[in-house]
Design a protein around this motif. Structure first.
Motif, PDB file in Angstrom:
ATOM      1  N   THR A  57       0.839  -1.196   0.000  1.00  0.00           N
ATOM      2  CA  THR A  57       0.000   0.000   0.000  1.00  0.00           C
ATOM      3  C   THR A  57       0.877   1.249   0.000  1.00  0.00           C
ATOM      4  O   THR A  57       2.096   1.176   0.164  1.00  0.00           O
ATOM      5  CB  THR A  57      -0.904   0.032   1.254  1.00  0.00           C
ATOM      6  N   SER A  58       0.247   2.407  -0.112  1.00  0.00           N
ATOM      7  CA  SER A  58       0.992   3.672  -0.090  1.00  0.00           C
ATOM      8  C   SER A  58       1.637   3.913   1.272  1.00  0.00           C
ATOM      9  O   SER A  58       2.589   4.674   1.381  1.00  0.00           O
ATOM     10  CB  SER A  58       0.071   4.839  -0.458  1.00  0.00           C
ATOM     11  N   GLU A  59       1.139   3.246   2.323  1.00  0.00           N
ATOM     12  CA  GLU A  59       1.734   3.358   3.659  1.00  0.00           C
ATOM     13  C   GLU A  59       2.861   2.347   3.866  1.00  0.00           C
ATOM     14  O   GLU A  59       3.446   2.263   4.944  1.00  0.00           O
ATOM     15  CB  GLU A  59       0.675   3.143   4.750  1.00  0.00           C
ATOM     16  N   GLY A  60       3.160   1.522   2.853  1.00  0.00           N
ATOM     17  CA  GLY A  60       4.219   0.521   2.968  1.00  0.00           C
ATOM     18  C   GLY A  60       3.768  -0.778   3.597  1.00  0.00           C
ATOM     19  O   GLY A  60       4.580  -1.618   3.981  1.00  0.00           O
ATOM     20  N   ARG A  61       2.480  -0.991   3.704  1.00  0.00           N
ATOM     21  CA  ARG A  61       1.947  -2.206   4.315  1.00  0.00           C
ATOM     22  C   ARG A  61       1.629  -3.253   3.258  1.00  0.00           C
ATOM     23  O   ARG A  61       1.356  -2.927   2.108  1.00  0.00           O
ATOM     24  CB  ARG A  61       0.675  -1.890   5.099  1.00  0.00           C
TER      25      ARG A  61
END
Length: 71
Positions: free
Chosen positions: A7-11
């Motif tokens: 994801t954009s959050e790095g998840r």
């Protein structure tokens, strides 16, 4: 081959087939290692002595006399 997306959050989500094969449960910690060749190795983290720190009350002192089971 299992696949996931970042994801954009790095998840990312570990695919269900991988979680099942490795018996992963919520709270399992993973260690990520990147080799010089660019391969990624993911391992489950085993508990170390440092992880166990704080599980026992450290501020409670016991005198040697109190440890004698034959009183």
């Amino acid at each position: 081959m299992a696949e996931s997306r970042i994801t954009s959050e790095g998840r990312t989500t570990v695919p269900a087939e991988v979680r099942s094969a490795l018996h992963l449960k919520p709270g399992t910690r993973l260690q990520w290692h990147v080799t010089p060749g660019g391969e990624v190795i993911v391992r489950t983290k085993a508990l170390s002595l440092l992880d166990l720190a704080g599980l026992v009350e450290a501020d409670k002192h016991v005198h040697v006399e109190d440890m004698n089971p034959w009183r």
